[in-house]
Design a protein around this motif. Sequence first.
Motif, PDB file in Angstrom:
ATOM      1  N   SER A   1       0.830  -1.210   0.000  1.00  0.00           N
ATOM      2  CA  SER A   1       0.000   0.000   0.000  1.00  0.00           C
ATOM      3  C   SER A   1       0.859   1.252   0.000  1.00  0.00           C
ATOM      4  CB  SER A   1      -0.953  -0.016   1.193  1.00  0.00           C
ATOM      5  OG  SER A   1      -0.232  -0.040   2.417  1.00  0.00           O
ATOM      6  N   VAL A   2       1.917   1.265   0.806  1.00  0.00           N
ATOM      7  CA  VAL A   2       2.805   2.434   0.854  1.00  0.00           C
ATOM      8  C   VAL A   2       3.539   2.596  -0.474  1.00  0.00           C
ATOM      9  CG1 VAL A   2       4.849   3.432   1.957  1.00  0.00           C
ATOM     10  CG2 VAL A   2       3.084   2.350   3.352  1.00  0.00           C
TER      11      VAL A   2
ATOM     12  N   SER B   1       4.346   5.304  -5.772  1.00  0.00           N
ATOM     13  CA  SER B   1       4.348   5.220  -7.231  1.00  0.00           C
ATOM     14  C   SER B   1       3.351   6.193  -7.840  1.00  0.00           C
ATOM     15  CB  SER B   1       4.031   3.785  -7.672  1.00  0.00           C
ATOM     16  OG  SER B   1       4.981   2.878  -7.170  1.00  0.00           O
ATOM     17  N   ILE B   2       2.170   6.281  -7.236  1.00  0.00           N
ATOM     18  CA  ILE B   2       1.153   7.206  -7.746  1.00  0.00           C
ATOM     19  C   ILE B   2       1.617   8.645  -7.598  1.00  0.00           C
ATOM     20  CG2 ILE B   2      -1.179   8.089  -7.360  1.00  0.00           C
ATOM     21  CD1 ILE B   2      -2.014   5.246  -6.602  1.00  0.00           C
TER      22      ILE B   2
ATOM     23  N   ARG C   1       2.182  11.691 -10.514  1.00  0.00           N
ATOM     24  CA  ARG C   1       1.164  12.742 -10.459  1.00  0.00           C
ATOM     25  C   ARG C   1       1.799  14.095 -10.778  1.00  0.00           C
ATOM     26  NH1 ARG C   1      -1.925  12.566  -5.082  1.00  0.00           N
ATOM     27  NH2 ARG C   1      -2.618  10.628  -6.068  1.00  0.00           N
ATOM     28  N   PRO C   2       1.146  14.914 -11.612  1.00  0.00           N
ATOM     29  CA  PRO C   2       1.703  16.243 -11.919  1.00  0.00           C
ATOM     30  C   PRO C   2       1.818  17.091 -10.664  1.00  0.00           C
ATOM     31  CG  PRO C   2      -0.057  15.667 -13.438  1.00  0.00           C
ATOM     32  CD  PRO C   2      -0.087  14.646 -12.329  1.00  0.00           C
ATOM     33  N   SER C   3       2.853  17.885 -10.591  1.00  0.00           N
ATOM     34  CA  SER C   3       3.042  18.794  -9.459  1.00  0.00           C
ATOM     35  C   SER C   3       2.971  20.234  -9.959  1.00  0.00           C
ATOM     36  CB  SER C   3       4.389  18.541  -8.777  1.00  0.00           C
ATOM     37  OG  SER C   3       5.439  18.758  -9.685  1.00  0.00           O
ATOM     38  N   ALA C   4       2.752  21.143  -9.048  1.00  0.00           N
ATOM     39  CA  ALA C   4       2.586  22.550  -9.429  1.00  0.00           C
ATOM     40  C   ALA C   4       3.912  23.287  -9.362  1.00  0.00           C
ATOM     41  CB  ALA C   4       1.563  23.217  -8.516  1.00  0.00           C
ATOM     42  N   ALA C   5       4.164  24.069 -10.372  1.00  0.00           N
ATOM     43  CA  ALA C   5       5.357  24.922 -10.384  1.00  0.00           C
ATOM     44  C   ALA C   5       4.910  26.370 -10.514  1.00  0.00           C
ATOM     45  CB  ALA C   5       6.266  24.540 -11.543  1.00  0.00           C
TER      46      ALA C   5
ATOM     47  N   ILE D   1       1.503  26.334 -12.594  1.00  0.00           N
ATOM     48  CA  ILE D   1       1.246  25.487 -13.755  1.00  0.00           C
ATOM     49  C   ILE D   1       1.581  24.054 -13.397  1.00  0.00           C
ATOM     50  CG2 ILE D   1       1.739  27.343 -15.378  1.00  0.00           C
ATOM     51  CD1 ILE D   1       4.432  25.977 -15.899  1.00  0.00           C
ATOM     52  N   ALA D   2       0.952  23.106 -14.085  1.00  0.00           N
ATOM     53  CA  ALA D   2       1.196  21.682 -13.823  1.00  0.00           C
ATOM     54  C   ALA D   2       2.432  21.237 -14.555  1.00  0.00           C
ATOM     55  CB  ALA D   2      -0.006  20.857 -14.278  1.00  0.00           C
ATOM     56  N   THR D   3       3.281  20.522 -13.832  1.00  0.00           N
ATOM     57  CA  THR D   3       4.481  19.943 -14.443  1.00  0.00           C
ATOM     58  C   THR D   3       4.532  18.471 -14.133  1.00  0.00           C
ATOM     59  OG1 THR D   3       5.816  20.405 -12.484  1.00  0.00           O
ATOM     60  CG2 THR D   3       5.763  22.101 -14.188  1.00  0.00           C
ATOM     61  N   GLN D   4       5.101  17.695 -15.025  1.00  0.00           N
ATOM     62  CA  GLN D   4       5.227  16.247 -14.823  1.00  0.00           C
ATOM     63  C   GLN D   4       6.556  15.958 -14.177  1.00  0.00           C
ATOM     64  OE1 GLN D   4       2.714  14.196 -15.647  1.00  0.00           O
ATOM     65  NE2 GLN D   4       3.737  12.434 -14.783  1.00  0.00           N
ATOM     66  N   GLU D   5       6.507  15.246 -13.022  1.00  0.00           N
ATOM     67  CA  GLU D   5       7.755  14.952 -12.320  1.00  0.00           C
ATOM     68  C   GLU D   5       8.520  13.868 -13.042  1.00  0.00           C
ATOM     69  OE1 GLU D   5       6.712  13.934  -8.363  1.00  0.00           O
ATOM     70  OE2 GLU D   5       6.570  15.999  -7.719  1.00  0.00           O
TER      71      GLU D   5
END
Length: 242
Positions: free
Chosen positions: A210-211, A216-217, A221-225, A238-242
């Motif tokens: 589960s952890v 992994s998710i 997940r896109p993060s904000a920059a 804006i959304a950025t892909q890690e």
Amino acid sequence: MSFPVLAAAAAAGIALRTDWKASVTVLDLRGDGRWRWIVGETFATGMLQPVVNGILLAALGPAGSVGYRIVATVSGGLEPIISFARTRLLVRHTALDLVISGAAALTAAGVAVALGASGVLGALFGAGWTTTLLLALATACFWRLSTLATTVPFAAMRRSGRARTVFWLRLTSTAVYFLLGVSAAFLRSVEWVFLAYAAAEVTTFVLYASVNRRISIAATRPSAAMVRDTQTGRIRAIATQE
């Protein structure tokens, strides 16, 4: 031969065969310090295991402790296979290694149970082995096999550098083992002890999986920059892909 002599001989052998330069590189002593979490995890979990064994042997009594040691020794034949798989998975995840190791461990477990059912273990261990231990042996083999499944999320987190997360998960798993194993020992039944071990390992797998899934998710997940709009001069996300 006394225990201190054996311990000193083992330590000397390890020291002579260790490539210390390579070990320093692997541990990354001048890196981000993840090795400290790994060493601490190994120390904490390894220190508690002798304590658990001592309580178990005392609670089971003379006859029960002999049966426990026999079952643990025979089922321990699966450990080299599982250790090989763990070492491979810590380097990289390959389905082929997992399938081969799983098939080999399952075969070894079948052979161990067959030896117990056929009377071979009775001939080897004499009065220490009884047919009532056959269920305990089957349960112990299942417990060993389940550790192979737990290795998959464990190795994935270790490869991704989540040393601190693995540290706390291992401590939690050790506490579950301690509570279930010691509680079962006071029932004075070898079968219940290994059933408790199996339950603890299944709980560990669910926790690790589960952890690891959440990690992994989160990684995908896109993060904000935060950037400045060249036209308005305002800062916006804006959304950025890690």
